[in-house]
Design an enzyme around this catalytic site. Structure first.
Site, PDB file in Angstrom:
ATOM      1  N   ASP A  14      27.749  -3.832  21.377  1.00  7.55           N
ATOM      2  CA  ASP A  14      26.439  -3.356  20.909  1.00  7.55           C
ATOM      3  C   ASP A  14      25.846  -2.508  22.037  1.00  7.55           C
ATOM      4  O   ASP A  14      26.376  -2.489  23.152  1.00  7.55           O
ATOM      5  CB  ASP A  14      25.527  -4.562  20.595  1.00  7.55           C
ATOM      6  CG  ASP A  14      24.146  -4.137  20.112  1.00  7.55           C
ATOM      7  OD1 ASP A  14      24.058  -3.192  19.308  1.00  7.55           O
ATOM      8  OD2 ASP A  14      23.148  -4.739  20.545  1.00  7.55           O
ATOM      9  N   SER A  15      24.729  -1.867  21.748  1.00  8.20           N
ATOM     10  CA  SER A  15      24.019  -1.129  22.796  1.00  8.20           C
ATOM     11  C   SER A  15      23.364  -2.078  23.791  1.00  8.20           C
ATOM     12  O   SER A  15      22.908  -1.642  24.839  1.00  8.20           O
ATOM     13  CB  SER A  15      22.932  -0.263  22.160  1.00  8.20           C
ATOM     14  OG  SER A  15      21.973  -1.110  21.544  1.00  8.20           O
ATOM     15  N   TYR A  46      20.521   3.030  21.398  1.00 11.81           N
ATOM     16  CA  TYR A  46      21.336   3.981  20.636  1.00 11.81           C
ATOM     17  C   TYR A  46      20.501   4.687  19.562  1.00 11.81           C
ATOM     18  O   TYR A  46      20.799   5.794  19.164  1.00 11.81           O
ATOM     19  CB  TYR A  46      22.503   3.256  19.955  1.00 11.81           C
ATOM     20  CG  TYR A  46      23.705   2.952  20.822  1.00 11.81           C
ATOM     21  CD1 TYR A  46      23.705   3.173  22.203  1.00 11.81           C
ATOM     22  CD2 TYR A  46      24.867   2.426  20.239  1.00 11.81           C
ATOM     23  CE1 TYR A  46      24.822   2.871  22.972  1.00 11.81           C
ATOM     24  CE2 TYR A  46      25.989   2.122  21.003  1.00 11.81           C
ATOM     25  CZ  TYR A  46      25.968   2.345  22.367  1.00 11.81           C
ATOM     26  OH  TYR A  46      27.079   2.045  23.112  1.00 11.81           O
ATOM     27  N   CYS A  77      26.625  -3.616  15.848  1.00 13.99           N
ATOM     28  CA  CYS A  77      25.512  -2.677  16.006  1.00 13.99           C
ATOM     29  C   CYS A  77      25.462  -1.831  14.738  1.00 13.99           C
ATOM     30  O   CYS A  77      26.442  -1.136  14.425  1.00 13.99           O
ATOM     31  CB  CYS A  77      25.797  -1.810  17.227  1.00 13.99           C
ATOM     32  SG  CYS A  77      24.625  -0.474  17.477  1.00 13.99           S
ATOM     33  N   ASN A  78      24.376  -1.916  14.010  1.00 15.69           N
ATOM     34  CA  ASN A  78      24.255  -1.136  12.778  1.00 15.69           C
ATOM     35  C   ASN A  78      24.313   0.369  13.076  1.00 15.69           C
ATOM     36  O   ASN A  78      24.877   1.140  12.310  1.00 15.69           O
ATOM     37  CB  ASN A  78      22.920  -1.439  12.086  1.00 15.69           C
ATOM     38  CG  ASN A  78      22.861  -2.845  11.530  1.00 15.69           C
ATOM     39  OD1 ASN A  78      22.956  -3.052  10.335  1.00 15.69           O
ATOM     40  ND2 ASN A  78      22.698  -3.824  12.399  1.00 15.69           N
ATOM     41  N   THR A  79      23.715   0.749  14.204  1.00 18.69           N
ATOM     42  CA  THR A  79      23.653   2.173  14.555  1.00 18.69           C
ATOM     43  C   THR A  79      25.064   2.719  14.804  1.00 18.69           C
ATOM     44  O   THR A  79      25.451   3.759  14.269  1.00 18.69           O
ATOM     45  CB  THR A  79      22.757   2.339  15.806  1.00 18.69           C
ATOM     46  OG1 THR A  79      21.520   1.667  15.565  1.00 18.69           O
ATOM     47  CG2 THR A  79      22.501   3.792  16.101  1.00 18.69           C
ATOM     48  N   CYS A 183      19.227  -4.092  12.131  1.00 15.68           N
ATOM     49  CA  CYS A 183      19.575  -3.842  13.540  1.00 15.68           C
ATOM     50  C   CYS A 183      19.857  -5.208  14.130  1.00 15.68           C
ATOM     51  O   CYS A 183      19.084  -6.161  13.905  1.00 15.68           O
ATOM     52  CB  CYS A 183      18.403  -3.178  14.267  1.00 15.68           C
ATOM     53  SG  CYS A 183      18.552  -3.189  16.071  1.00 15.68           S
ATOM     54  N   THR A 184      20.953  -5.334  14.866  1.00 12.38           N
ATOM     55  CA  THR A 184      21.370  -6.664  15.321  1.00 12.38           C
ATOM     56  C   THR A 184      20.436  -7.258  16.377  1.00 12.38           C
ATOM     57  O   THR A 184      20.512  -8.461  16.665  1.00 12.38           O
ATOM     58  CB  THR A 184      22.808  -6.631  15.855  1.00 12.38           C
ATOM     59  OG1 THR A 184      22.899  -5.604  16.854  1.00 12.38           O
ATOM     60  CG2 THR A 184      23.800  -6.365  14.741  1.00 12.38           C
TER      61      THR A 184
END
Ligand code: DGL
Length: 274
Positions: A14-15, A46, A77-79, A183-184
């Protein structure tokens, strides 16, 4: 570059700390699996990046996880999922990937739906297609939650800055009956989100569904950890400082109990020659 001996781990990235919400669900469902987690907090958020940057970071981290022996990669990470997962699957057709997407399908049980996600996710073709498929017949309130990821990274759940921003962001939402956490990072502050919404609002956290998908894919590919297995290890790397990881892990006992190391400032994961 030093590659930890990680054959057989589930790679998760993830970011930042958001993917810990997914890692924690995976750990709860699959306690015998080892995890190698990457937080790219040097480049977070992100949601404020270009699509090309998000793709590049995602590819570099995936290359790293696979070189370190990951048997499955969770794009937690959804992004990153919205921008990169198709390209990653194309580059690595033999690698099982699990991505995170706003759970708009289960949200179709509501009438007034809100979707909280980053700006990159909300403008992505993948999300627009999902929304058109499942929610076309009703109003959908969307918020890119500007600044929320940064406050979650800096202050954590239950903090005044997170609560204050959520009250502000959700004050314009109207009477929602269903809210999708797209968003996680947001499941980490689900209590704060609930507190800012009318009582009884259905808040959808996709972490459990993602963990079940990891389980299905491991079983289907014959990759599940078997007995006797080398001891379970949970390792956490970050491209910036480690304070957010350390703080969040303290509240996630299952991940914390088997944690072996938290390594900060591994900028080379995502920054060429830095
Ligand atoms: N946790 C991330 C997501 O699920 C990204 C947050 C960010 O870096 O903007 O979208």
């Amino acid at each position: 570059m030093y590659l930890p001996p990680h054959n057989g781990s589930i790679g998760v990235f993830d970011s930042g700390i958001g993917g810990l919400s997914v890692a924690n669900a995976v750990c709860g469902l699959l306690p015998r699996e080892s995890l190698l987690y990457v937080s790219d907090n040097h480049h977070a958020p992100y949601g404020a990046r270009t699509d090309a940057e998000v793709f590049d970071f995602s590819r570099r981290i995936t290359d790293y996880l696979l070189a370190a022996g990951a048997k499955l990669v969770v794009v937690a990470c959804n992004t990153a999922t919205s921008i990169a997962i198709d390209g990653l699957r194309e580059s690595y057709p033999d690698v099982p990937f699990v991505g995170l997407e706003p759970a708009v399908k289960p949200a179709a049980r509501g009438r007034n739906v809100g979707v909280l996600a980053t700006a990159v996710t909300l403008r992505s073709a993948r999300y627009r297609a999902l929304r058109a498929r499942y929610l076309a017949d009703r109003p959908v309130w969307e918020s890119p939650c500007v600044g929320l990821v940064e406050r979650i990274e800096a202050h954590g759940a239950g903090s005044v800055p997170v609560r204050a921003l959520l009250e502000d962001l959700l004050s314009g939402a109207g009477e929602l009956d269903t809210v999708v956490l797209g968003c996680t990072h947001y499941p980490l502050v689900i209590g704060d989100i609930r507190a800012a919404l009318p009582p009884g609002t259905d808040v959808i956290d996709p972490s459990g569904a993602a963990a079940r998908q990891v389980q299905r894919l491991l079983q289907r590919r014959g990759l599940a950890a078997s007995e006797p297995e080398i001891s379970v290890r949970h390792d956490f790397l970050c491209t910036g400082g480690s304070a957010p990881l350390q703080r969040t892990l303290r509240h996630l006992p299952a991940l914390n109990a088997d944690r072996r190391w938290v390594l900060p400032y591994l900028k080379r994961l995502t920054t060429p020659d830095a």
